[in-house]
Design a protein around this motif. Structure first.
Motif, short mmCIF file in Angstrom:
data_model
loop_
_atom_site.label_atom_id
_atom_site.label_comp_id
_atom_site.label_asym_id
_atom_site.label_seq_id
_atom_site.Cartn_x
_atom_site.Cartn_y
_atom_site.Cartn_z
N GLN A 75 0.82 -1.21 0.00
CA GLN A 75 0.00 0.00 0.00
C GLN A 75 0.86 1.26 0.00
N VAL A 76 0.54 2.18 -0.91
CA VAL A 76 1.20 3.48 -1.01
C VAL A 76 0.14 4.55 -0.80
N LYS A 77 0.36 5.39 0.22
CA LYS A 77 -0.56 6.49 0.49
C LYS A 77 0.07 7.80 0.01
N LEU A 78 -0.69 8.57 -0.75
CA LEU A 78 -0.17 9.79 -1.37
C LEU A 78 -1.02 10.99 -0.98
N SER A 79 -0.35 12.10 -0.67
CA SER A 79 -1.04 13.37 -0.50
C SER A 79 -1.08 14.06 -1.86
N VAL A 80 -2.24 14.11 -2.46
CA VAL A 80 -2.37 14.57 -3.84
C VAL A 80 -3.10 15.90 -3.90
N THR A 81 -2.39 16.93 -4.35
CA THR A 81 -3.02 18.24 -4.52
C THR A 81 -4.14 18.14 -5.55
N GLY A 82 -5.29 18.64 -5.18
CA GLY A 82 -6.45 18.52 -6.05
C GLY A 82 -7.41 17.45 -5.59
N VAL A 83 -6.91 16.56 -4.73
CA VAL A 83 -7.76 15.53 -4.14
C VAL A 83 -7.80 15.69 -2.62
N LYS A 84 -6.63 15.94 -2.05
CA LYS A 84 -6.58 16.19 -0.61
C LYS A 84 -7.47 17.39 -0.27
N GLY A 85 -8.28 17.22 0.75
CA GLY A 85 -9.17 18.31 1.17
C GLY A 85 -10.57 18.21 0.59
N ILE A 86 -10.81 17.24 -0.31
CA ILE A 86 -12.18 17.04 -0.81
C ILE A 86 -13.08 16.76 0.40
N THR A 87 -14.22 17.41 0.43
CA THR A 87 -15.10 17.33 1.60
C THR A 87 -16.31 16.46 1.30
N PHE A 88 -16.61 15.58 2.27
CA PHE A 88 -17.82 14.77 2.22
C PHE A 88 -18.73 15.20 3.36
N SER A 89 -19.97 15.45 3.04
CA SER A 89 -20.93 15.86 4.07
C SER A 89 -21.61 14.64 4.68
N GLY A 90 -22.01 14.77 5.92
CA GLY A 90 -22.66 13.65 6.59
C GLY A 90 -23.11 14.01 7.99
N TYR A 91 -23.16 12.99 8.86
CA TYR A 91 -23.65 13.20 10.22
C TYR A 91 -23.09 12.08 11.10
N VAL A 92 -23.11 12.30 12.40
CA VAL A 92 -22.63 11.31 13.35
C VAL A 92 -23.80 10.48 13.82
N SER A 93 -23.64 9.15 13.75
CA SER A 93 -24.68 8.25 14.21
C SER A 93 -24.02 7.04 14.85
N GLY A 94 -24.43 6.74 16.10
CA GLY A 94 -23.86 5.60 16.80
C GLY A 94 -22.37 5.72 17.03
#
Length: 681
Positions: free
Chosen positions: A148-167
């Motif tokens: 596994q290779v994890k990359l910090s990619v400008t243009g992808v890093k910081g993409i926001t997903f909306s949601g809520y806390v449950s359980g």
């Protein structure tokens, strides 16, 4: 994947026996030199040392059916999805016949999948390209056993997903789920495209892809890294495989580069691969597994003749592409449900099919049945693109974690490549191929100096032509000098713009008048009905005989009343036509290729008159700006028979008078001129 063809019947056998195989149509000396180069290249390939592989079958890594949780970052699980390039094919699967082929999808270009991607998909693609194989081989293993290779990619890093806390955990809402699906689509598109574009990157054959994220609030989570994981189907020797493959590809490329034209370069690559290999029936029949099976499906098996691994269609076609890439010859790798082959862009600017696999048919002579043929070329009794194994499929296979996406292969010419014995002359415009319906029109228009390409040398045939650009083409055709036209008639045509003088001329010539509001919209696309009105006005100014066509377009009701006479006059002149449903589409934007076409047709219809400079309309006498009412002692002007006095000697209503008096307002009133002129006051 491809099973050897069996000749159907004695007649087919006789026909094939009579066909000249491998004929280059060369003079004796040239053919001998070609054969010598071919044999030398084969000897150099055979002298290459083969890598040593473990012959033990590779244990298949755990398969992943959907997103799963792994290492934690904050309280957000990683999301991953697996992709294996074996998903390109279904071994011996049923082939569904389709009426529309993907070969009709793209007109030209470089044939890469990369060129079809969105900006974010290209970012993901480039991120994966830039991961060196050394980093892949030494990366730690993820939960699925992949490196596994994890990359910090400008243009992808910081993409926001909306949601809520449950359980106690963060759940995506509908908008967040849609955003996640979009990202997973982009990552999958990047991998599929890279696999097609870069067959040398053997370490990406089976992967998983995804992202890590962290919660930043009770309603939002942000992407922190892009995660690529590699199964390494070849057991960690992928780096050495890559080096060896490139050495072999360079040997073939050097031999091909010595040939005098592109046809013989591509032909030598084809012939080397046919001569150096024997089709792997055992792999095609699934009679082997593990490493021997995996090797048959990559370029290494076709490029290295001295080993025990023989190719199937993947190996042939990927090896062919690698060598073409080294030669800087555009090459693509289309796929069907059960097969893979190549598309090649030749020196005539058109794309053709090459199927090295099907030309390696165990004969002593080199077969060229499937070499540089068109989509409709009949081989083995059927058009190439209609053969079940050559029905192109979309290489992007969506799943529940992604959206649908269509990736396409280049448009192939319908007929086979015609070899001239030398290269075709270079294309004037790289994006106007000889097979395009408008090729001759664009060439003719450019040769006559009517229309040019852009700063990069491209023509952009399907881009819209603006109203100002259309004016310039009219100017170019009638060869008028517009340098003296300085009047500004339109509020949106600044005098500093390149099109100001041409627009001033065409206005004064009575060919284009602009809008009722005093604007010209110079940078707006010209519509098809506006184009017809301009050409109709030009024809009338040049004395070209016009008549209105009696036939009507099916969408006649959509043609504006002010344009109908012009549209049907242009139809009668042969400048415009309807589509296959006899529709004119009057409000559609005019493409640059269509503009070139109508101007060439106009010249043909108008003959010598097309180059005549239309006489400009009489320049209207300028109306003076009203001046303030003069005082009682101010100087004014009048004529004997008039009833008004004027504040300026240049008033238009005084121009035809031979006797003009001047004096004060009091003098004028004493002479019976009681009221000031409304024109100059």
């Amino acid at each position: 994947m491809k099973k050897k063809r069996v000749l159907a019947g004695f007649i087919a056998f006789l026909l094939l026996a009579l066909m000249p195989m491998g004929a280059l149509a060369l003079e004796g000396g040239e053919e001998a030199r070609y054969e010598a180069c071919l044999q030398q290249t084969l000897r150099q390939l055979e002298a290459m040392p083969a890598l040593e592989f473990s012959e033990n079958p590779i244990e298949e890594a755990p398969r992943v059916d959907g997103p799963f949780a792994s290492a934690q970052e904050g309280d957000m699980p990683d999301v991953e999805e697996e992709i294996s390039m074996e998903q390109f094919f279904q071994e011996d699967g049923a082939q569904e016949a389709v009426s529309e082929q993907l070969f009709n999808a793209i007109q030209d270009g470089d044939g890469t999948m990369y060129s079809q991607l969105t900006q974010r998909q290209k970012i993901c693609y480039n991120a994966l390209v830039n991961v060196p194989v050394s980093q892949v081989l030494t990366a730690s293993k993820g939960p699925n056993g992949y490196r596994q290779v994890k990359l910090s990619v400008t243009g992808v890093k910081g993409i926001t997903f909306s949601g809520y806390v449950s359980g106690g955990s963060f759940k995506l809402d509908s908008a967040g789920a849609a955003a996640q699906k979009s990202l997973m689509t982009d990552l999958r598109a990047a991998i599929v495209s890279l696999y097609s574009d870069r067959p040398d990157m053997v370490w990406i054959r089976t992967m998983s892809y995804g992202y890590s994220s962290t919660r930043v609030s009770s309603t939002k989570a942000q992407v922190t890294t892009v995660n690529f994981s590699f199964a390494l189907d070849f057991g960690g020797i992928e780096g050495q495989m890559h080096e060896t493959m490139m050495e072999a590809a360079d040997i073939i490329a050097r031999g091909a580069a010595s040939q005098p034209d592109q046809y013989r370069k591509v032909r030598l690559v084809h012939d080397v691969l046919v001569k150096a290999n024997t089709y792997n029936h055992a792999a095609a029949d699934n009679a082997i597994s593990g490493l021997p099976y995996e090797m048959s499906h990559c370029a290494y098996s076709a490029l290295i003749p001295g080993d025990s691994y023989e190719p199937v269609c993947d190996g042939y076609s990927e090896a062919f592409k690698l060598v073409c890439d080294r030669l800087k010859i555009y090459c693509a790798v289309p796929v069907s449900e059960t097969h893979m082959w190549n598309n090649v862009k030749m020196d005539d600017g058109l794309w053709y099919n090459v199927d090295v696999t099907w030309d390696d048919d165990d004969r002593d002579e080199i077969c060229t049945d499937y070499f540089l043929i068109g989509s409709q070329t009949v081989v083995d009794g059927q058009a190439f693109s209609r053969q079940p194994s050559h029905v192109e499929k979309n290489p992007f296979t969506p799943n529940t974690a992604t959206n649908n996406l269509t990736l396409r292969f280049p448009t192939k010419r319908a007929t086979a490549y015609q070899y001239l014995g030398h290269d075709y002359p270079p294309l004037r415009f790289p994006d106007v191929g000889r097979g395009a319906w408008y090729y001759e029109y664009v060439e003719d228009a450019a040769e006559k100096g009517l229309i040019k390409g852009d700063s990069s040398g491209s023509f952009r045939p399907t881009a819209s032509i603006t109203r100002a650009e259309f004016v310039q083409v009219v100017v170019n055709m009638v060869k008028v000098d517009t340098s003296g036209y300085t009047n500004s008639y339109f509020t949106d045509v600044p005098a500093s713009k390149w099109y100001a003088k041409p627009i001033a001329w065409i206005k004064e010539a009575g060919i284009m008048s602009g809008d009722a509001g005093g604007t010209f919209r110079p940078e707006a696309p010209i519509t098809r009905q506006e184009m017809c009105l301009v050409l109709y006005n030009l024809a009338k100014r040049q004395g070209v005989s016009t008549s209105t066509s009696s036939g009507r377009f099916a969408d006649d009701g959509k043609i504006s009343s002010w344009a109908k006479e012009a549209v049907y006059a242009c139809k009668e002149l042969g400048l415009v036509k309807g589509d296959d449903k006899n529709c004119f589409a009057p409000g559609d934007k005019t493409e640059r290729c269509a503009a070139a076409t109508v101007f060439v047709r106009y010249q043909d219809a108008a003959g010598d008159a097309s180059g005549i400079i239309p006489a400009p309309l009489p320049t209207p006498t300028p109306v003076p700006t009203p001046s303030p009412k003069p005082g009682i002692d101010g100087t004014v002007y009048w004529v004997p028979n008039g009833s008004v006095y004027h504040s300026t000697r240049s008033c238009a209503s005084l121009h035809n008078s031979s006797t003009i008096y001047s004096g004060t307002v009091a003098n004028a009133q004493a002479a019976g001129k009681k009221n000031p002129c409304k024109v100059c006051h």
